[in-house]
Design a protein around this motif. Structure first.
Motif, PDB file in Angstrom:
ATOM      1  N   ARG A  57      55.735  33.910  32.178  1.00 30.18           N
ATOM      2  CA  ARG A  57      56.085  35.418  31.416  1.00 30.18           C
ATOM      3  C   ARG A  57      54.993  36.063  32.266  1.00 30.18           C
ATOM      4  NH1 ARG A  57      57.674  32.962  26.583  1.00 30.18           N
ATOM      5  NH2 ARG A  57      55.660  33.726  25.897  1.00 30.18           N
ATOM      6  N   GLY A  58      53.965  35.430  32.552  1.00 29.06           N
ATOM      7  CA  GLY A  58      52.579  36.306  32.744  1.00 29.06           C
ATOM      8  C   GLY A  58      51.793  37.008  31.986  1.00 29.06           C
ATOM      9  N   ASP A  59      51.993  36.446  30.384  1.00 29.75           N
ATOM     10  CA  ASP A  59      51.266  37.239  29.347  1.00 29.75           C
ATOM     11  C   ASP A  59      50.188  36.291  28.757  1.00 29.75           C
ATOM     12  OD1 ASP A  59      53.271  35.483  28.641  1.00 29.75           O
ATOM     13  OD2 ASP A  59      54.001  37.089  27.098  1.00 29.75           O
ATOM     14  N   PRO A  60      49.189  35.941  29.252  1.00 27.24           N
ATOM     15  CA  PRO A  60      48.119  35.147  28.732  1.00 27.24           C
ATOM     16  C   PRO A  60      47.509  35.703  27.508  1.00 27.24           C
ATOM     17  CG  PRO A  60      47.111  36.216  30.713  1.00 27.24           C
ATOM     18  CD  PRO A  60      48.747  36.524  30.721  1.00 27.24           C
ATOM     19  N   PRO A  61      47.169  35.163  26.762  1.00 25.78           N
ATOM     20  CA  PRO A  61      46.517  35.692  25.508  1.00 25.78           C
ATOM     21  C   PRO A  61      45.303  36.501  25.642  1.00 25.78           C
ATOM     22  CG  PRO A  61      45.868  33.458  25.565  1.00 25.78           C
ATOM     23  CD  PRO A  61      46.934  33.468  26.519  1.00 25.78           C
ATOM     24  N   THR A  62      45.063  37.474  24.730  1.00 29.24           N
ATOM     25  CA  THR A  62      44.021  38.281  24.610  1.00 29.24           C
ATOM     26  C   THR A  62      43.045  38.442  23.788  1.00 29.24           C
ATOM     27  OG1 THR A  62      45.274  40.130  23.917  1.00 29.24           O
ATOM     28  CG2 THR A  62      45.400  40.046  26.302  1.00 29.24           C
ATOM     29  N   ILE A  63      43.343  37.660  22.585  1.00 25.01           N
ATOM     30  CA  ILE A  63      42.636  37.737  21.323  1.00 25.01           C
ATOM     31  C   ILE A  63      42.167  36.278  21.131  1.00 25.01           C
ATOM     32  CG2 ILE A  63      42.433  38.134  19.038  1.00 25.01           C
ATOM     33  CD1 ILE A  63      44.481  40.244  19.388  1.00 25.01           C
ATOM     34  N   TYR A  64      41.023  35.788  21.196  1.00 25.40           N
ATOM     35  CA  TYR A  64      40.703  34.339  21.258  1.00 25.40           C
ATOM     36  C   TYR A  64      39.772  34.066  20.051  1.00 25.40           C
ATOM     37  CZ  TYR A  64      42.291  34.657  26.280  1.00 25.40           C
ATOM     38  OH  TYR A  64      42.854  34.710  27.405  1.00 25.40           O
ATOM     39  N   ILE A  65      39.645  32.701  19.898  1.00 22.25           N
ATOM     40  CA  ILE A  65      38.861  32.039  19.099  1.00 22.25           C
ATOM     41  C   ILE A  65      37.426  31.779  20.144  1.00 22.25           C
ATOM     42  CG2 ILE A  65      37.990  29.934  17.747  1.00 22.25           C
ATOM     43  CD1 ILE A  65      39.954  31.775  15.984  1.00 22.25           C
ATOM     44  N   VAL A  66      36.473  32.242  19.469  1.00 18.42           N
ATOM     45  CA  VAL A  66      35.274  31.976  20.249  1.00 18.42           C
ATOM     46  C   VAL A  66      34.982  30.509  20.646  1.00 18.42           C
ATOM     47  CG1 VAL A  66      33.026  32.547  20.564  1.00 18.42           C
ATOM     48  CG2 VAL A  66      34.218  34.189  19.437  1.00 18.42           C
ATOM     49  N   PRO A  67      34.708  30.183  21.923  1.00 21.39           N
ATOM     50  CA  PRO A  67      34.631  28.736  22.310  1.00 21.39           C
ATOM     51  C   PRO A  67      33.347  28.222  21.527  1.00 21.39           C
ATOM     52  CG  PRO A  67      35.212  30.058  24.211  1.00 21.39           C
ATOM     53  CD  PRO A  67      34.847  30.814  23.198  1.00 21.39           C
ATOM     54  N   GLN A  68      33.379  26.737  21.280  1.00 22.46           N
ATOM     55  CA  GLN A  68      32.216  26.200  20.562  1.00 22.46           C
ATOM     56  C   GLN A  68      31.003  26.341  21.172  1.00 22.46           C
ATOM     57  OE1 GLN A  68      32.660  25.450  17.232  1.00 22.46           O
ATOM     58  NE2 GLN A  68      30.580  24.780  16.959  1.00 22.46           N
ATOM     59  N   ILE A  69      30.988  26.148  22.477  1.00 17.91           N
ATOM     60  CA  ILE A  69      29.820  26.118  23.235  1.00 17.91           C
ATOM     61  C   ILE A  69      28.968  27.268  23.047  1.00 17.91           C
ATOM     62  CG2 ILE A  69      30.707  26.921  25.347  1.00 17.91           C
ATOM     63  CD1 ILE A  69      28.867  25.073  26.857  1.00 17.91           C
ATOM     64  N   ILE A  70      29.583  28.513  22.894  1.00 17.71           N
ATOM     65  CA  ILE A  70      28.967  29.607  22.615  1.00 17.71           C
ATOM     66  C   ILE A  70      28.940  29.982  21.373  1.00 17.71           C
ATOM     67  CG2 ILE A  70      29.434  32.341  22.917  1.00 17.71           C
ATOM     68  CD1 ILE A  70      31.215  31.769  25.426  1.00 17.71           C
ATOM     69  N   ARG A  71      29.824  29.647  20.479  1.00 18.47           N
ATOM     70  CA  ARG A  71      29.887  29.765  18.990  1.00 18.47           C
ATOM     71  C   ARG A  71      28.632  29.239  18.178  1.00 18.47           C
ATOM     72  NH1 ARG A  71      34.257  31.397  15.850  1.00 18.47           N
ATOM     73  NH2 ARG A  71      33.876  31.341  13.874  1.00 18.47           N
ATOM     74  N   ARG A  72      28.363  27.816  18.610  1.00 17.14           N
ATOM     75  CA  ARG A  72      27.434  27.215  17.922  1.00 17.14           C
ATOM     76  C   ARG A  72      25.892  27.570  17.901  1.00 17.14           C
ATOM     77  NH1 ARG A  72      24.363  24.299  21.612  1.00 17.14           N
ATOM     78  NH2 ARG A  72      24.982  24.012  23.697  1.00 17.14           N
ATOM     79  N   VAL A  73      25.905  28.629  18.688  1.00 20.72           N
ATOM     80  CA  VAL A  73      24.428  29.191  18.882  1.00 20.72           C
ATOM     81  C   VAL A  73      24.041  29.869  17.601  1.00 20.72           C
ATOM     82  CG1 VAL A  73      22.495  30.378  20.228  1.00 20.72           C
ATOM     83  CG2 VAL A  73      24.355  29.023  21.444  1.00 20.72           C
ATOM     84  N   LYS A  74      24.874  30.691  17.010  1.00 22.54           N
ATOM     85  CA  LYS A  74      24.975  31.529  15.946  1.00 22.54           C
ATOM     86  C   LYS A  74      26.192  32.061  15.624  1.00 22.54           C
ATOM     87  CE  LYS A  74      22.371  35.373  13.963  1.00 22.54           C
ATOM     88  NZ  LYS A  74      21.533  36.355  14.391  1.00 22.54           N
ATOM     89  N   GLU A  75      26.919  31.210  14.560  1.00 19.61           N
ATOM     90  CA  GLU A  75      28.209  31.156  14.347  1.00 19.61           C
ATOM     91  C   GLU A  75      28.595  32.501  13.377  1.00 19.61           C
ATOM     92  OE1 GLU A  75      30.335  27.858  12.504  1.00 19.61           O
ATOM     93  OE2 GLU A  75      29.465  26.470  13.929  1.00 19.61           O
ATOM     94  N   VAL A  76      27.474  32.825  12.826  1.00 17.77           N
ATOM     95  CA  VAL A  76      27.845  34.098  11.805  1.00 17.77           C
ATOM     96  C   VAL A  76      27.924  35.501  12.454  1.00 17.77           C
ATOM     97  CG1 VAL A  76      25.310  34.440  11.691  1.00 17.77           C
ATOM     98  CG2 VAL A  76      26.793  35.227   9.576  1.00 17.77           C
ATOM     99  N   ALA A  77      27.567  35.445  13.826  1.00 15.80           N
ATOM    100  CA  ALA A  77      27.817  36.552  14.695  1.00 15.80           C
ATOM    101  C   ALA A  77      29.265  36.800  14.816  1.00 15.80           C
ATOM    102  CB  ALA A  77      26.932  36.481  15.846  1.00 15.80           C
ATOM    103  N   TYR A  78      30.030  35.803  14.752  1.00 11.64           N
ATOM    104  CA  TYR A  78      31.721  35.954  15.336  1.00 11.64           C
ATOM    105  C   TYR A  78      32.398  36.266  14.021  1.00 11.64           C
ATOM    106  CZ  TYR A  78      29.023  34.463  19.505  1.00 11.64           C
ATOM    107  OH  TYR A  78      28.226  34.254  20.441  1.00 11.64           O
ATOM    108  N   GLU A  79      31.895  36.115  12.602  1.00 10.52           N
ATOM    109  CA  GLU A  79      32.675  36.130  11.454  1.00 10.52           C
ATOM    110  C   GLU A  79      32.604  37.280  10.729  1.00 10.52           C
ATOM    111  OE1 GLU A  79      31.487  32.551   9.200  1.00 10.52           O
ATOM    112  OE2 GLU A  79      32.589  31.494  10.912  1.00 10.52           O
ATOM    113  N   PRO A  80      33.761  37.905  10.431  1.00 11.36           N
ATOM    114  CA  PRO A  80      33.547  39.171   9.472  1.00 11.36           C
ATOM    115  C   PRO A  80      32.697  39.340   8.084  1.00 11.36           C
ATOM    116  CG  PRO A  80      35.814  38.398   9.518  1.00 11.36           C
ATOM    117  CD  PRO A  80      34.812  37.431  10.317  1.00 11.36           C
ATOM    118  N   ARG A  81      32.300  40.197   7.685  1.00  9.81           N
ATOM    119  CA  ARG A  81      31.379  40.390   6.646  1.00  9.81           C
ATOM    120  C   ARG A  81      32.222  41.019   5.410  1.00  9.81           C
ATOM    121  NH1 ARG A  81      25.667  41.875   9.172  1.00  9.81           N
ATOM    122  NH2 ARG A  81      27.160  42.720  10.606  1.00  9.81           N
ATOM    123  N   MET A  82      32.982  41.968   5.739  1.00 12.37           N
ATOM    124  CA  MET A  82      33.610  42.973   4.906  1.00 12.37           C
ATOM    125  C   MET A  82      35.074  42.760   4.774  1.00 12.37           C
ATOM    126  SD  MET A  82      31.881  46.560   4.970  1.00 12.37           S
ATOM    127  CE  MET A  82      33.292  47.151   3.940  1.00 12.37           C
TER     128      MET A  82
END
Length: 537
Positions: A57-82
């Motif tokens: 269909r040619g419609d790859p996803p556009t909203i992702y879970i941040v890959p763990q190799i990037i996320r592990r450096v600072k997980e709180v930067a990718y999670e909402p606070r409010m």
């Protein structure tokens, strides 16, 4: 060729279906294919068919879970606070306080246009739910049935209502005036203008729990720019077009950019809107990367003389021991060669570049943070502000580029890798701050150094073909010039403190006196004494 490709695709799909039917209809052998295994095989084949169908269909996803190799450096930067937007963080207990405000904002949004009821918006999103669901890369609980439609309607109406309330009153008045001038002054058009005024200036009837507090507005804006905290932009557009009585091109995009304008980051205000934005973060990212211009002019190094002096002093026996003594007298440096561009860093640090004769200048004419210019030893960088939430924004922009965009569009990643090369210690930050490039509000120079040195951990990047490749190459060429290397080494070793300079001057004087003494010692052997006295007097 296209026909052959299509036949190949059809043949492959037929093979997959035949494989599924074969695995379903074939009589299982009691010894190796039990009912449980048959069910497992059917489940796997269904997953294969669904994946192949999604790719075709040619419609790859556009909203992702941040890959763990990037996320592990600072997980709180990718999670909402409010507030949670979309399914990835929906239902988390610490974010439930904002769910009641969503209901209040939904009530206010529905009051702006009484012609549309809640059921109308639910039916509209129901038709788009499959398309919206395909935008998410991960399958989570709220992505099923009516719960998904309810979540999308609540979040979309909440975002649109926030943007409408935040949009300045002066711009709303200007918009109404513009519509009044464009529309004909008949009874129908006057009704549209009246409906437009009610839509824009609707009073909610209760104290706004969010916009009444500046800090909450800023935190809410940060949450709305998280990669994992998004809903498809076409849902926002659809909801807004249904509610807005008059069609105004790209009004929603303008309101969103106005809401995010205080992100402490300069950008290009001349933007050509389009309808292909994935979500709010993509809109913000697109507004940053608009045609950053860079100087492709290489520095003119032809005027720098190339010294090839090879003095031969071996004929003077007294000079060699003196030079050895001078070598021991002069202060030596145990540091690595200064402008060694073949090491891990692609360009030297800011302080090293300064010692090599580079000058740093803030680009006051540019309103785009990505603009970096280099010409004739001068590096021009657009000034920007480091705030409390700058790291969160930087990390999510990088994560978005790493997950979705092609490498040639990794402009923000390129910019931050370039800044990471310039910044290695607090002295580099102090230098850039002194030249007006970095303004650090909340923390110290060490905090900014730590920020830049950890932003690019775990990411993929290649300068080749990037928008800063010419700048990097020209800086490297300027650094590799031998004259610049000698000058940099001289400044670093002997002009960084007064004691080194005094030692250099003493050594130079001693060398001069030694040469003079040697001259008066050697010259009488080649000239008679009488001629020598004539020369002297």
């Amino acid at each position: 060729m296209a026909a052959s490709l299509k036949m190949s695709d059809d043949k492959q799909e037929t093979e997959i279906e035949e494989g599924a039917n074969t695995s379903t209809n074939a009589s299982p052998r009691p010894s190796c294919l039990t009912p449980d295994r048959q069910a497992l095989a059917d489940s796997i084949m269904e997953s294969v068919k669904a994946s192949v169908s999604k790719l075709r269909r040619g419609d790859p996803p556009t909203i992702y879970i941040v890959p763990q190799i990037i996320r592990r450096v600072k997980e709180v930067a990718y999670e909402p606070r409010m507030v949670s937007i979309g399914p990835y963080h929906n239902g988390k207990e610490r974010l439930q306080g904002m769910e009641e405000n969503k209901l209040l904002y939904l009530h206010s949004f529905l009051s702006r246009n009484p012609d549309h009821r809640l059921v109308d918006y639910l039916e509209a999103i129901e038709e788009l739910k499959d398309k919206a669901r395909s935008c998410y890369s991960e399958k989570v609980g709220p992505l099923m049935g009516n719960e998904f439609v309810k979540m999308m309607v609540l979040d979309a109406c909440f975002i649109v209502e926030i943007l409408l309330r935040f949009y300045p009153r002066c711009r709303k008045m200007k918009l109404v005036k513009q519509q009044r001038e464009e529309l004909e002054q008949n009874e129908e058009d006057l009704g549209l203008i009246s409906a437009m005024k009610k839509f824009l200036f609707h009073s909610n009837g209760f104290e706004d729990p969010i916009l009444s507090t500046i800090g909450m507005v800023y935190l809410l804006g940060c949450d709305m720019l998280l990669l994992e905290n998004q809903i498809p932009f076409f849902l926002l557009q659809h909801i807004f077009k249904m509610a807005c009585p008059v069609k105004v091109p790209h009004l929603l995009e303008k309101m969103a950019l106005d809401f995010f304008e205080s992100r402490s980051m300069p950008w290009n205000e001349k933007i050509e809107m389009n309808d292909s934005y994935y979500h709010l973060l993509h809109l913000f990212h697109s507004h940053l990367l608009l045609t950053p211009t860079n100087s492709k002019e290489e520095p003119n190094l032809s005027c720098i003389p190339k010294f090839k002096l090879k003095p031969n002093l071996s004929c003077i026996p007294k000079i060699k021991p003196v030079l050895n003594k001078l070598k021991n007298l002069l202060p030596c440096s145990n540091k690595a060669p200064l402008l060694n561009t073949k090491r891990r860093r692609m360009i030297p640090h800011a302080t090293d570049l300064q010692l090599a004769g580079f000058k740093f200048k803030k680009n006051e004419k540019s309103n785009n943070i990505l603009n970096v210019k280099f010409s004739h030893g001068v590096l021009e960088i657009t000034p920007f502000l480091i705030g409390d939430n700058s790291e969160t924004l930087f990390r999510n922009l990088i994560a978005f580029e790493q997950c979705r965009l092609k490498a040639k569009f990794h402009v923000f990643t390129t910019y931050l890798v370039f800044m990471d090369c310039l910044v290695n210690t607090s002295k580099d930050v102090a230098l850039l701050h002194h030249n007006g490039i970095i303004d650090n509000l909340p923390g110290s120079d060490d905090d900014v150094t730590h920020l830049f040195n950890r932003l690019c951990i775990g990411i993929f990047h290649n300068f080749k073909g990037s928008y800063l490749s010419d700048v990097k190459d020209n800086v490297q060429k300027h650094c590799e010039n031998k004259w610049n290397k000698w000058r940099a080494s001289l400044k670093r070793d002997y002009f960084t403190n007064p004691w080194s300079f005094i030692s250099l001057m003493a050594a130079s004087i001693l060398l001069l006196l030694t040469i003079t003494q040697t001259f008066f010692t050697v010259f009488p052997y080649y000239r008679p004494r009488s001629q020598f006295l004539i020369i002297m007097f």
